[in-house]
Design a protein around this motif. Structure first.
Motif, PDB file in Angstrom:
ATOM      1  N   PRO A 171      -4.152   3.879  -2.639  1.00  0.00           N
ATOM      2  CA  PRO A 171      -3.709   2.615  -3.225  1.00  0.00           C
ATOM      3  C   PRO A 171      -4.809   1.584  -3.397  1.00  0.00           C
ATOM      4  O   PRO A 171      -4.695   0.679  -4.228  1.00  0.00           O
ATOM      5  N   GLY A 172      -5.884   1.705  -2.625  1.00  0.00           N
ATOM      6  CA  GLY A 172      -6.961   0.725  -2.740  1.00  0.00           C
ATOM      7  C   GLY A 172      -6.441  -0.704  -2.626  1.00  0.00           C
ATOM      8  O   GLY A 172      -6.730  -1.559  -3.471  1.00  0.00           O
ATOM      9  N   VAL A 173      -5.648  -0.977  -1.596  1.00  0.00           N
ATOM     10  CA  VAL A 173      -5.030  -2.299  -1.425  1.00  0.00           C
ATOM     11  C   VAL A 173      -6.097  -3.381  -1.533  1.00  0.00           C
ATOM     12  O   VAL A 173      -7.115  -3.342  -0.843  1.00  0.00           O
ATOM     13  N   SER A 174      -5.860  -4.328  -2.413  1.00  0.00           N
ATOM     14  CA  SER A 174      -6.850  -5.354  -2.731  1.00  0.00           C
ATOM     15  C   SER A 174      -6.336  -6.734  -2.346  1.00  0.00           C
ATOM     16  O   SER A 174      -5.136  -7.012  -2.429  1.00  0.00           O
ATOM     17  N   SER A 175      -7.253  -7.616  -1.981  1.00  0.00           N
ATOM     18  CA  SER A 175      -6.845  -8.958  -1.569  1.00  0.00           C
ATOM     19  C   SER A 175      -6.271  -9.774  -2.721  1.00  0.00           C
ATOM     20  O   SER A 175      -5.624 -10.791  -2.487  1.00  0.00           O
ATOM     21  N   ARG A 176      -6.485  -9.355  -3.968  1.00  0.00           N
ATOM     22  CA  ARG A 176      -5.870 -10.104  -5.073  1.00  0.00           C
ATOM     23  C   ARG A 176      -4.345 -10.027  -5.010  1.00  0.00           C
ATOM     24  O   ARG A 176      -3.651 -10.903  -5.536  1.00  0.00           O
ATOM     25  N   TYR A 177      -3.827  -8.983  -4.378  1.00  0.00           N
ATOM     26  CA  TYR A 177      -2.370  -8.911  -4.198  1.00  0.00           C
ATOM     27  C   TYR A 177      -1.875 -10.002  -3.252  1.00  0.00           C
ATOM     28  O   TYR A 177      -0.673 -10.301  -3.225  1.00  0.00           O
ATOM     29  N   ALA A 178      -2.789 -10.590  -2.472  1.00  0.00           N
ATOM     30  CA  ALA A 178      -2.415 -11.650  -1.532  1.00  0.00           C
ATOM     31  C   ALA A 178      -2.599 -13.038  -2.119  1.00  0.00           C
ATOM     32  O   ALA A 178      -2.348 -14.035  -1.418  1.00  0.00           O
ATOM     33  N   LEU A 179      -3.014 -13.158  -3.371  1.00  0.00           N
ATOM     34  CA  LEU A 179      -3.202 -14.478  -3.972  1.00  0.00           C
ATOM     35  C   LEU A 179      -1.941 -15.345  -3.914  1.00  0.00           C
ATOM     36  O   LEU A 179      -2.044 -16.560  -3.719  1.00  0.00           O
ATOM     37  N   PRO A 180      -0.732 -14.776  -4.072  1.00  0.00           N
ATOM     38  CA  PRO A 180       0.456 -15.630  -3.949  1.00  0.00           C
ATOM     39  C   PRO A 180       0.610 -16.293  -2.577  1.00  0.00           C
ATOM     40  O   PRO A 180       1.318 -17.297  -2.455  1.00  0.00           O
ATOM     41  N   MET A 181      -0.053 -15.750  -1.553  1.00  0.00           N
ATOM     42  CA  MET A 181       0.047 -16.315  -0.213  1.00  0.00           C
ATOM     43  C   MET A 181      -1.010 -17.385   0.062  1.00  0.00           C
ATOM     44  O   MET A 181      -0.972 -18.046   1.102  1.00  0.00           O
ATOM     45  N   GLY A 189       0.815  -1.211   0.000  1.00  0.00           N
ATOM     46  CA  GLY A 189       0.000   0.000   0.000  1.00  0.00           C
ATOM     47  C   GLY A 189       0.847   1.259   0.000  1.00  0.00           C
ATOM     48  O   GLY A 189       0.576   2.207  -0.761  1.00  0.00           O
ATOM     49  N   ILE A 190       1.889   1.278   0.823  1.00  0.00           N
ATOM     50  CA  ILE A 190       2.785   2.440   0.873  1.00  0.00           C
ATOM     51  C   ILE A 190       3.483   2.619  -0.479  1.00  0.00           C
ATOM     52  O   ILE A 190       3.623   3.746  -0.986  1.00  0.00           O
TER      53      ILE A 190
END
Length: 458
Positions: free
Chosen positions: A406-416, A395-396
């Motif tokens: 930034p609208g941090v989205s959970s799709r950025y966490a898909l690798p986890m 986000g930063i």
């Protein structure tokens, strides 16, 4: 030639992974691809242009405009977002000033590996089955998912997780709303589960065989970082967890107080197995990420914070605490991101959202409350903390680079997702609990698949 006996033996061994890693995801993701004729509003047009131009025009730089052929494809198909106005499909020219955001290739900041792998495979698929280039690229996204699920199956078998629990966990992953949607469009998010599972498989090999895989870890860390910035989460978080667990086994933080104790730890069995593999994952992925960021900034011909595509997201009064709140979405990677399915039946979606988030968080946090020191209980809390920290850092990074919310989205966490689900499955030890989990996973997946298939798409 395969005999009947060998064929029977093959299916007895592989029918579960074939069903849960290949058949079911292909059926549901393929259904979405078949019905989704327009471009997704989640930057699919820009990702499509990146794939199309990579081998003919090279790696794009920030400031490049989209190809005319890409703009024509988008104009003819349309984008599933109200208010998008483009020149008509049969226009002879596509002036940049008549295109949303000035037709800038606003995904040029993305590293190239996903696109470099996807482009030739998509071309081959198009030649063989004639799906058209957009449909063929989307099919490659589905193949990335299938590859990740198969790696998860291998990892679970290596770690001794029961076949029932593994099958249930894979069903959760392969049929989750966010996973399905981002495996059915053109986006480098589609590679996330594959690279997350690849890191898990490497860590499992080191743990089970008690040997260092540092050379492989370097290659995987670099590959993950050059696929998508968020793909560095698994090598960084799992690499750090391996190193910290090894350090704890060797005396904790006091080990770092002298060169001799540090050398003893590094050359110990724990150091060779976990610390070297973990450090290689951590260092290589961070180094590759930094190298790409330097390259991206050095080649850009327009300042990222002035990119007109993101004008709608500019936030003059934006506060850091908003990022702290947005990073919480990383705890719900199955559901907490845009996909059209959530708007068809919000009640069903809310049930799926809460069930999946509570299960993943509880599975990883359980290590805090148990006395047995199993691998899943040791790294679960570390992974959970690293996941949230990763959301804050991403986000930063977006905020400072583009001067936007930034609208941090959970799709950025898909690798986890692979490590979260493997920890959850490994922690379910009792036979009764495994059966209950399997029933719950089936109910979740059935509801999710029903919602996905029933949602009208354009």
């Amino acid at each position: 030639m395969l005999s009947a006996g060998r064929l029977t033996s093959f299916f007895k061994k592989w029918w579960l992974p074939l069903l849960f890693c290949v058949v079911l995801p292909t059926a549901v993701v393929g259904n979405v691809i078949q019905r989704h004729s327009q471009f997704s509003p989640i930057d699919e047009g820009a990702h499509f242009d990146y794939v199309e131009r990579l081998y003919s025009h090279g790696i794009p730089v920030l400031g490049d405009r989209m190809l005319t052929s890409s703009m024509r494809e988008m104009a003819c198909r349309g984008t599933a977002l109200e208010g998008i106005i483009t020149p008509p499909c049969d226009a002879k020219k596509f002036p940049y000033d008549q295109w949303p955001g000035g037709a800038y290739q606003y995904q040029a900041q993305q590293p190239p590996l996903y696109y470099a792998v996807t482009a030739p495979v998509a071309k081959a698929i198009d030649v063989v089955i004639g799906r058209g280039i957009l449909g063929s690229i989307r099919l490659v996204s589905m193949l990335w998912l299938i590859g990740g699920l198969l790696l998860m199956w291998k990892t679970a078998a290596l770690l001794g997780i029961s076949r029932l629990t593994t099958a249930a966990g894979l069903m959760l992953v392969g049929l989750a709303p966010t996973v399905v949607y981002y495996s059915a469009i053109v986006t480098n998010d589609a590679a996330g589960i594959f690279f997350g599972a690849l890191v898990c498989y490497l860590a499992a090999l080191a743990h089970v065989r008690q040997r260092s895989y540092a050379k492989y870890a370097i290659a995987i860390g670099v590959a993950a970082a050059l696929s998508k910035i968020s793909c560095v989460l698994p090598p960084v978080i799992i690499g750090a967890a391996l190193t910290l667990v090894s350090l704890q086994h060797s005396g904790g933080i006091s080990t770092l107080r002298s060169v001799d104790s540090l050398r003893t730890w590094w050359n110990s069995t724990s150091g060779k197995t976990y610390a070297r593999t973990g450090t290689a994952l951590l260092a290589s992925s961070i180094a590759a990420t930094l190298a790409w960021v330097v390259y991206f900034n050095a080649t850009a011909t327009i300042a990222p914070e002035t990119l007109p595509t993101f004008d709608v997201m500019r936030a003059p009064g934006f506060q850091f605490t908003t990022i702290l709140n947005q990073a919480m979405t990383f705890f719900a990677p199955f559901t907490d991101s845009y996909q059209p399915f959530q708007f068809w039946n919000t009640s069903v979606f809310d049930i799926l959202h809460r069930m999946s988030m509570y299960a993943l968080v509880a599975g990883c946090a359980a290590g805090v409350f148990v006395t047995s020191r199993k691998w899943w209980s040791a790294i679960g809390p570390l992974v959970l903390a690293g996941l949230y920290a990763g959301g804050v850092v991403i986000g930063i990074g977006i905020w400072r680079t583009y001067d936007i919310n930034p609208g941090v989205s959970s799709r950025y966490a898909l690798p986890m997702v692979p490590i979260l689900v493997l920890i959850l499955c490994a922690g379910i030890q009792r036979a009764t609990a495994q059966k209950v989990f399997a029933v719950g996973a089936f109910a979740f997946s059935a509801m999710s698949a029903w919602m996905i298939i029933q949602t009208p798409l354009v």
